[in-house]
Design a protein around this motif. Structure first.
Motif, PDB file in Angstrom:
ATOM      1  N   MET A   1       0.835  -1.178   0.000  1.00 35.82           N
ATOM      2  CA  MET A   1       0.000   0.000   0.000  1.00 35.82           C
ATOM      3  C   MET A   1       0.878   1.239   0.000  1.00 35.82           C
ATOM      4  N   ASP A   2       0.361   2.284  -0.603  1.00 35.18           N
ATOM      5  CA  ASP A   2       1.109   3.507  -0.768  1.00 35.18           C
ATOM      6  C   ASP A   2       0.132   4.678  -0.736  1.00 35.18           C
ATOM      7  N   ILE A   3       0.647   5.864  -0.532  1.00 38.02           N
ATOM      8  CA  ILE A   3      -0.196   7.053  -0.573  1.00 38.02           C
ATOM      9  C   ILE A   3      -0.520   7.346  -2.028  1.00 38.02           C
ATOM     10  N   ALA A   4      -1.787   7.594  -2.320  1.00 35.18           N
ATOM     11  CA  ALA A   4      -2.228   7.887  -3.681  1.00 35.18           C
ATOM     12  C   ALA A   4      -1.855   9.319  -4.051  1.00 35.18           C
ATOM     13  N   PHE A   5      -1.734   9.548  -5.341  1.00 35.45           N
ATOM     14  CA  PHE A   5      -1.467  10.879  -5.862  1.00 35.45           C
ATOM     15  C   PHE A   5      -2.648  11.346  -6.695  1.00 35.45           C
ATOM     16  N   SER A   6      -2.826  12.660  -6.769  1.00 37.37           N
ATOM     17  CA  SER A   6      -3.835  13.231  -7.652  1.00 37.37           C
ATOM     18  C   SER A   6      -3.188  14.368  -8.439  1.00 37.37           C
ATOM     19  N   ASN A   7      -3.839  14.753  -9.518  1.00 42.01           N
ATOM     20  CA  ASN A   7      -3.320  15.794 -10.395  1.00 42.01           C
ATOM     21  C   ASN A   7      -4.481  16.664 -10.856  1.00 42.01           C
ATOM     22  N   PRO A   8      -5.157  17.344  -9.918  1.00 40.79           N
ATOM     23  CA  PRO A   8      -6.377  18.066 -10.286  1.00 40.79           C
ATOM     24  C   PRO A   8      -6.162  19.210 -11.280  1.00 40.79           C
ATOM     25  N   GLY A   9      -5.033  19.900 -11.212  1.00 37.33           N
ATOM     26  CA  GLY A   9      -4.771  21.002 -12.127  1.00 37.33           C
ATOM     27  C   GLY A   9      -4.071  20.574 -13.403  1.00 37.33           C
ATOM     28  N   LYS A  10      -3.760  19.281 -13.513  1.00 39.30           N
ATOM     29  CA  LYS A  10      -3.072  18.695 -14.676  1.00 39.30           C
ATOM     30  C   LYS A  10      -1.670  19.271 -14.879  1.00 39.30           C
ATOM     31  N   THR A  11      -1.085  19.860 -13.837  1.00 38.19           N
ATOM     32  CA  THR A  11       0.252  20.435 -13.968  1.00 38.19           C
ATOM     33  C   THR A  11       1.256  19.834 -12.991  1.00 38.19           C
ATOM     34  N   ASP A  26      -2.534   1.096  -4.318  1.00 40.64           N
ATOM     35  CA  ASP A  26      -1.778  -0.157  -4.317  1.00 40.64           C
ATOM     36  C   ASP A  26      -0.284   0.035  -4.560  1.00 40.64           C
ATOM     37  N   GLY A  27       0.175   1.216  -4.861  1.00 42.79           N
ATOM     38  CA  GLY A  27       1.592   1.483  -5.048  1.00 42.79           C
ATOM     39  C   GLY A  27       2.060   1.394  -6.486  1.00 42.79           C
ATOM     40  N   LEU A  28       1.388   0.624  -7.322  1.00 45.57           N
ATOM     41  CA  LEU A  28       1.806   0.493  -8.711  1.00 45.57           C
ATOM     42  C   LEU A  28       1.617   1.816  -9.458  1.00 45.57           C
ATOM     43  N   VAL A  29       0.500   2.482  -9.220  1.00 43.38           N
ATOM     44  CA  VAL A  29       0.254   3.769  -9.876  1.00 43.38           C
ATOM     45  C   VAL A  29       1.313   4.784  -9.448  1.00 43.38           C
ATOM     46  N   THR A  30       1.681   4.779  -8.180  1.00 46.41           N
ATOM     47  CA  THR A  30       2.719   5.681  -7.689  1.00 46.41           C
ATOM     48  C   THR A  30       4.036   5.419  -8.404  1.00 46.41           C
ATOM     49  N   MET A  31       4.368   4.154  -8.624  1.00 44.82           N
ATOM     50  CA  MET A  31       5.594   3.834  -9.363  1.00 44.82           C
ATOM     51  C   MET A  31       5.546   4.380 -10.776  1.00 44.82           C
ATOM     52  N   THR A 102      11.405  -7.873  -8.221  1.00 45.06           N
ATOM     53  CA  THR A 102      10.996  -9.127  -7.588  1.00 45.06           C
ATOM     54  C   THR A 102      10.220  -8.897  -6.297  1.00 45.06           C
ATOM     55  N   GLU A 103      10.130  -7.652  -5.878  1.00 45.89           N
ATOM     56  CA  GLU A 103       9.356  -7.340  -4.668  1.00 45.89           C
ATOM     57  C   GLU A 103       8.723  -5.969  -4.820  1.00 45.89           C
ATOM     58  N   GLY A 104       7.791  -5.681  -3.938  1.00 42.09           N
ATOM     59  CA  GLY A 104       7.115  -4.390  -3.973  1.00 42.09           C
ATOM     60  C   GLY A 104       5.980  -4.359  -4.981  1.00 42.09           C
ATOM     61  N   PRO A 105       5.465  -3.157  -5.268  1.00 44.43           N
ATOM     62  CA  PRO A 105       4.289  -3.019  -6.128  1.00 44.43           C
ATOM     63  C   PRO A 105       4.473  -3.537  -7.550  1.00 44.43           C
ATOM     64  N   ALA A 106       5.699  -3.557  -8.052  1.00 45.51           N
ATOM     65  CA  ALA A 106       5.928  -3.990  -9.432  1.00 45.51           C
ATOM     66  C   ALA A 106       6.350  -5.446  -9.539  1.00 45.51           C
ATOM     67  N   ALA A 107       6.309  -6.200  -8.451  1.00 47.19           N
ATOM     68  CA  ALA A 107       6.783  -7.586  -8.468  1.00 47.19           C
ATOM     69  C   ALA A 107       6.032  -8.459  -9.470  1.00 47.19           C
ATOM     70  N   ASP A 108       4.762  -8.175  -9.721  1.00 44.49           N
ATOM     71  CA  ASP A 108       3.965  -8.986 -10.644  1.00 44.49           C
ATOM     72  C   ASP A 108       4.002  -8.490 -12.088  1.00 44.49           C
ATOM     73  N   VAL A 109       4.698  -7.385 -12.356  1.00 44.48           N
ATOM     74  CA  VAL A 109       4.744  -6.834 -13.708  1.00 44.48           C
ATOM     75  C   VAL A 109       5.634  -7.717 -14.583  1.00 44.48           C
ATOM     76  N   ILE A 110       5.055  -8.219 -15.670  1.00 45.80           N
ATOM     77  CA  ILE A 110       5.828  -9.052 -16.606  1.00 45.80           C
ATOM     78  C   ILE A 110       5.979  -8.376 -17.966  1.00 45.80           C
ATOM     79  N   GLY A 111       5.298  -7.254 -18.152  1.00 44.62           N
ATOM     80  CA  GLY A 111       5.430  -6.524 -19.412  1.00 44.62           C
ATOM     81  C   GLY A 111       4.699  -5.203 -19.374  1.00 44.62           C
TER      82      GLY A 111
END
Length: 159
Positions: A1-11, A26-31, A102-111
């Protein structure tokens, strides 16, 4: 788990809140936000002498830290017919480190596959990232809009 980010002003991205509480993701978006929207350091031989190669100070903290992307270099250029191809390559290069995690939010990323195209709105490139995970039959999909004319960008998951 991770703190989510937002971009309301798109800048620029900031911590997402719900009133006075931080929102968790979930942390993947933050990465992805760090990998795509943090300025990567340009190789010295690819920029004119005396030009700032940029880069982010946090990249020096860990060998596994995402280096960011070189999207900032493309924002200085005119949008040509080959620009979507270069944006696609830049996005995929910025995310390539996740495939070996191999660990963390991107551990399951295969492509990670990027698809980019010139938008009908002048000065804009629209892209989609398909993130293939070992535990999901279908990829997670993210939409990215990069508006070089107005220096605005959007990144959101496509449901």
């Amino acid at each position: 788990m991770d703190i989510a980010f937002s971009n309301p002003g798109k800048t620029g991205f900031d911590f997402a809140t719900d009133g006075s509480d931080l929102i968790v993701s979930d942390g993947l978006v933050t990465m992805f936000i760090h990998a795509l929207f943090r300025d990567g350091r340009a190789p010295q031989d690819s920029i004119p002498a005396g030009t700032d190669p940029r880069g982010h100070w946090a990249s020096a903290l860990s060998a596994k830290a995402p280096d960011g992307s070189l999207l900032w270099r493309l924002s200085r250029e005119k949008i040509t017919p080959d620009m979507p191809h270069r944006v696609r390559e830049t996005l995929e290069d910025a995310c390539a480190f996740m495939i070996d995690e191999t660990e963390g939010p991107a551990a399951d990323v295969i492509g990670v596959e990027a698809i980019a195209r010139k938008a009908e709105h002048r000065g804009r490139i629209e892209a989609q990232l398909n993130v293939y995970l070992s535990r999901r039959a279908i990829p997670r999909r993210f939409a990215l809009v990069y508006d070089t004319a107005n220096h605005r960008y959007e990144f959101e998951e496509i449901a």
